[in-house]
Design an enzyme around this catalytic site. Structure first.
Site, mmCIF file in Angstrom:
data_model
loop_
_atom_site.group_PDB
_atom_site.id
_atom_site.type_symbol
_atom_site.label_atom_id
_atom_site.label_comp_id
_atom_site.label_asym_id
_atom_site.label_seq_id
_atom_site.Cartn_x
_atom_site.Cartn_y
_atom_site.Cartn_z
ATOM 1 N N ARG A 1 -10.051 -1.451 12.230
ATOM 2 C CA ARG A 1 -10.095 -1.781 13.681
ATOM 3 C C ARG A 1 -10.268 -0.563 14.582
ATOM 4 O O ARG A 1 -9.954 -0.610 15.772
ATOM 5 C CB ARG A 1 -8.858 -2.573 14.091
ATOM 6 C CG ARG A 1 -8.720 -3.875 13.325
ATOM 7 C CD ARG A 1 -7.797 -4.846 14.017
ATOM 8 N NE ARG A 1 -7.615 -6.032 13.200
ATOM 9 C CZ ARG A 1 -6.657 -6.163 12.285
ATOM 10 N NH1 ARG A 1 -5.791 -5.199 12.094
ATOM 11 N NH2 ARG A 1 -6.584 -7.269 11.585
ATOM 12 N N LYS B 1 -27.924 11.744 31.090
ATOM 13 C CA LYS B 1 -27.335 10.558 30.434
ATOM 14 C C LYS B 1 -25.846 10.467 30.732
ATOM 15 O O LYS B 1 -25.321 9.377 30.999
ATOM 16 C CB LYS B 1 -27.591 10.578 28.923
ATOM 17 C CG LYS B 1 -26.996 9.345 28.257
ATOM 18 C CD LYS B 1 -27.657 8.882 27.008
ATOM 19 C CE LYS B 1 -27.056 7.556 26.541
ATOM 20 N NZ LYS B 1 -27.602 7.070 25.283
ATOM 21 N N HIS C 1 -37.943 0.068 26.830
ATOM 22 C CA HIS C 1 -37.323 -0.432 25.606
ATOM 23 C C HIS C 1 -37.525 -1.934 25.383
ATOM 24 O O HIS C 1 -37.511 -2.386 24.245
ATOM 25 C CB HIS C 1 -35.827 -0.109 25.600
ATOM 26 C CG HIS C 1 -35.529 1.321 25.274
ATOM 27 N ND1 HIS C 1 -35.950 2.363 26.069
ATOM 28 C CD2 HIS C 1 -34.860 1.901 24.243
ATOM 29 C CE1 HIS C 1 -35.544 3.507 25.545
ATOM 30 N NE2 HIS C 1 -34.877 3.258 24.432
HETATM 31 N N1 LIG Z 1 -27.072 4.717 20.594
HETATM 32 C C1 LIG Z 1 -27.994 5.032 21.473
HETATM 33 O O1 LIG Z 1 -27.723 5.217 22.668
HETATM 34 C C2 LIG Z 1 -29.395 5.217 21.009
HETATM 35 C C3 LIG Z 1 -30.309 5.884 21.837
HETATM 36 C C4 LIG Z 1 -31.614 6.077 21.373
HETATM 37 C C5 LIG Z 1 -31.962 5.646 20.105
HETATM 38 N N2 LIG Z 1 -31.036 5.024 19.324
HETATM 39 C C6 LIG Z 1 -31.375 4.641 17.952
HETATM 40 O O2 LIG Z 1 -31.631 5.832 17.226
HETATM 41 C C7 LIG Z 1 -32.536 5.547 16.169
HETATM 42 C C8 LIG Z 1 -33.645 6.565 16.145
HETATM 43 O O3 LIG Z 1 -33.081 7.839 15.930
HETATM 44 P P1 LIG Z 1 -33.941 9.034 15.349
HETATM 45 O O4 LIG Z 1 -35.222 9.126 16.080
HETATM 46 O O5 LIG Z 1 -33.051 10.209 15.292
HETATM 47 O O6 LIG Z 1 -34.343 8.518 13.903
HETATM 48 P P2 LIG Z 1 -33.679 8.740 12.461
HETATM 49 O O7 LIG Z 1 -32.228 8.753 12.526
HETATM 50 O O8 LIG Z 1 -34.336 7.757 11.556
HETATM 51 O O9 LIG Z 1 -34.178 10.209 12.075
HETATM 52 C C9 LIG Z 1 -35.559 10.450 11.985
HETATM 53 C C10 LIG Z 1 -35.946 11.092 10.624
HETATM 54 O O10 LIG Z 1 -35.621 12.475 10.660
HETATM 55 C C11 LIG Z 1 -34.842 12.824 9.513
HETATM 56 N N3 LIG Z 1 -34.020 13.945 9.954
HETATM 57 C C12 LIG Z 1 -32.921 13.934 10.724
HETATM 58 N N4 LIG Z 1 -32.565 15.177 11.052
HETATM 59 C C13 LIG Z 1 -33.417 16.008 10.430
HETATM 60 C C14 LIG Z 1 -33.565 17.417 10.402
HETATM 61 N N5 LIG Z 1 -32.793 18.213 11.134
HETATM 62 N N6 LIG Z 1 -34.542 17.943 9.630
HETATM 63 C C15 LIG Z 1 -35.379 17.120 8.940
HETATM 64 N N7 LIG Z 1 -35.323 15.782 8.957
HETATM 65 C C16 LIG Z 1 -34.344 15.239 9.713
HETATM 66 C C17 LIG Z 1 -34.118 11.554 9.188
HETATM 67 O O11 LIG Z 1 -33.653 11.565 7.850
HETATM 68 C C18 LIG Z 1 -35.208 10.525 9.428
HETATM 69 O O12 LIG Z 1 -36.085 10.480 8.334
HETATM 70 C C19 LIG Z 1 -33.018 4.137 16.391
HETATM 71 O O13 LIG Z 1 -32.346 3.265 15.512
HETATM 72 C C20 LIG Z 1 -32.637 3.842 17.809
HETATM 73 O O14 LIG Z 1 -32.421 2.466 18.030
HETATM 74 C C21 LIG Z 1 -29.779 4.807 19.757
HETATM 75 O O1 LIG Z 2 -27.693 4.492 26.059
HETATM 76 C C1 LIG Z 2 -28.317 3.546 26.545
HETATM 77 O O2 LIG Z 2 -27.786 2.743 27.320
HETATM 78 C C2 LIG Z 2 -29.727 3.317 26.187
HETATM 79 O O3 LIG Z 2 -30.283 2.298 26.543
HETATM 80 C C3 LIG Z 2 -30.429 4.376 25.420
HETATM 81 C C4 LIG Z 2 -31.642 3.877 24.641
HETATM 82 O O4 LIG Z 2 -32.511 4.997 24.499
HETATM 83 C C5 LIG Z 2 -31.298 3.408 23.232
HETATM 84 O O5 LIG Z 2 -32.473 3.154 22.520
HETATM 85 C C6 LIG Z 2 -30.338 2.254 23.125
HETATM 86 O O6 LIG Z 2 -29.908 2.088 21.795
HETATM 87 C C7 LIG Z 2 -30.940 0.947 23.545
HETATM 88 O O7 LIG Z 2 -29.891 0.075 23.766
HETATM 89 P P1 LIG Z 2 -30.038 -1.501 23.644
HETATM 90 O O8 LIG Z 2 -28.779 -1.972 24.295
HETATM 91 O O9 LIG Z 2 -31.270 -1.902 24.375
HETATM 92 O O10 LIG Z 2 -30.110 -1.827 22.197
HETATM 93 ZN ZN LIG Z 3 -34.032 4.545 23.028
#
Ligand SMILES: NC(=O)c1ccc[n+]([C@@H]2O[C@H](COP(=O)([O-])OP(=O)(O)OC[C@H]3O[C@@H](n4cnc5c(N)ncnc54)[C@H](O)[C@@H]3O)[C@@H](O)[C@H]2O)c1
Ligand SMILES: O=C(O)C(=O)C[C@@H](O)[C@H](O)[C@H](O)COP(=O)(O)O
Ligand SMILES: [Zn+2]
Length: 366
Positions: free
Chosen positions: A118, A224, A245
């Site tokens: 949790r 952000k 998005h």
């Molecule tokens: N939580 C949020 O607010 C938020 C915001 C934006 C995106 N996201 C999510 O994040 C994800 C995308 O993240 P991403 O673009 O980092 O993709 P990812 O985590 O898939 O990483 C991209 C690739 O780079 C590799 N990699 C990572 N670090 C490395 C390094 N230093 N050197 C070499 N290779 C490396 C990974 O293994 C992978 O193959 C999506 O699922 C998206 O929905 C979430």
């Molecule tokens: O932090 C946020 O809020 C964002 O929307 C950042 C986005 O870049 C990110 O891809 C996020 O995961 C999208 O959120 P979602 O709620 O549309 O899934």
């Molecule tokens: Zn995003």
């Protein structure tokens, strides 16, 4: 090193940004309450950085869980591997989960931390540009569902974010470009002077210039953090971080997770948002083209997948998380540097946007 702060009362935390921070155990120690630490990484990142981070955590009892790599694995099955690792090693409620990797690892490790017994502490150690400028900050965690992106998850803030900018030296160029999509987003939604800065520095960023990267990361995290401070759980202004998005998530889901990178889908989706803002008369054609040109210079796609029909987009967009009572709210640009979230647009303009000739727009000169 620079330190920014996400200011959320008792859930506040620092974002440390600098070169070589993976070795700075003193930045991690204040955020680890118990003796147990679980590093969650993947099969690409672990061989590069797991040993170094483990050395920084040598004072603790450390386990690691190495997951398969890729957006296609951001699901229940992979999440279960984290719980398997924690339970097998008998980690208790005082364990700290450390996410070492990109946004996929950060989102999954954060969600696992929110759920395990949790809720246990977690720390973000992002290693992609995208995760350093966006996903590690703000507490959105979760996994994908076959029907939609990030459809299962929790708002759960980390104890700290540790950004070692030197990890970007091993990042493939395509992934660096994907991260630039979210960086450009901040300029478009809330910081027009940052857009000008990006136009001047995009080549340096793509060449991994550490000074330029650090500036881009800290300006992005600061933007952000301000938005998250004002609206942690997205009841208002936080939705502006979703620029591009709604279209982008439709692309990722329709094409199959991982076929288009998240940042690539956001870039093409943002071009669609620019086009719709222009059709509404809110920005000029020149301003729209300025945005398109910057995405192109960042090495990003600006044409949505030609195989996707208007009906495909509408079907996926109908379950976007910004839908309220069946009305799709979209993030659009009232001006360059000012986003709005609105469901007040003529349906025909959305349809025209979905059917626009993006190939022609991509032929821009300059
Ligand atoms: N939580 C949020 O607010 C938020 C915001 C934006 C995106 N996201 C999510 O994040 C994800 C995308 O993240 P991403 O673009 O980092 O993709 P990812 O985590 O898939 O990483 C991209 C690739 O780079 C590799 N990699 C990572 N670090 C490395 C390094 N230093 N050197 C070499 N290779 C490396 C990974 O293994 C992978 O193959 C999506 O699922 C998206 O929905 C979430
Ligand atoms: O932090 C946020 O809020 C964002 O929307 C950042 C986005 O870049 C990110 O891809 C996020 O995961 C999208 O959120 P979602 O709620 O549309 O899934
Ligand atoms: Zn995003």
């Amino acid at each position: 090193m620079q330190t920014l702060k996400v200011d959320l009362g008792e859930r506040s935390y620092p974002i440390h940004i600098g070169e070589g921070l993976l070795d700075k155990s003193e930045l991690l120690a204040p955020h680890i309450a118990g003796r147990q630490v679980a590093i969650i990484s993947n099969e690409t990142v672990a061989p590069l950085y797991l040993e170094r981070l483990s050395r920084s955590l040598a004072a603790y009892s450390v386990i690691s869980v190495v997951l398969p790599d890729g957006e296609a694995h951001k699901n229940w099955e992979t999440l279960q591997l984290i719980f398997d690792g924690l339970l097998t090693a008998r980690h208790d409620r005082r364990t700290t989960v450390v996410a070492l990797g990109g946004g996929v690892i950060g989102d999954m490790a954060g969600f696992a931390a929110a759920c395990y017994q949790r809720g246990v502490d977690f720390i973000q150690v992002p290693t992609t540009l995208l995760s350093q400028v966006d996903s590690s900050v703000g507490g959105k965690t979760g996994i994908n569902h076959p029907l939609g992106k990030n459809m299962v998850g929790a708002f759960y803030q980390p104890q700290a974010v540790l950004i070692d900018t030197a990890t970007l030296n091993t990042l493939p160029p395509r992934e660096l470009s994907a991260g630039l999509a979210e960086v450009i987003k901040y300029g478009l939604i809330c910081d027009e002077p940052f857009l000008t800065w990006l136009e001047e520095h995009v080549d340096a960023l793509r060449a991994l210039d550490q000074v330029a990267l650090t500036e881009a990361i800290s300006r992005s995290c600061a933007a952000k953090a301000l938005v998250v401070n004002a609206d942690e759980r997205e009841s208002g202004v936080r939705a502006t971080l979703n620029l591009g998005h709604t279209f982008g998530h439709a692309i990722e889901t329709h094409m199959g997770y991982g076929v288009w990178l998240h940042g690539e889908a956001v870039a093409a989706g943002t071009v669609m948002a620019l086009e719709m803002s222009q059709r509404l008369g809110w920005i000029s054609a020149q301003e729209r083209d300025r945005g398109i040109r910057l995405f192109q210079r960042a090495g990003l796609p600006v044409i949505p997948p030609t195989e996707m029909t208007e009906a495909d987009f509408l079907e996926h967009m109908a379950i976007d998380k910004k839908v309220i009572d069946g009305r799709l709210r979209l993030v659009l640009l009232r001006h360059m540097g000012e986003a709005v979230v609105t469901d007040d647009y003529p349906k025909e303009i959305l349809q025209a946007t979905l059917g626009a000739d993006y190939r022609a727009l991509a032929q821009l000169k300059g």
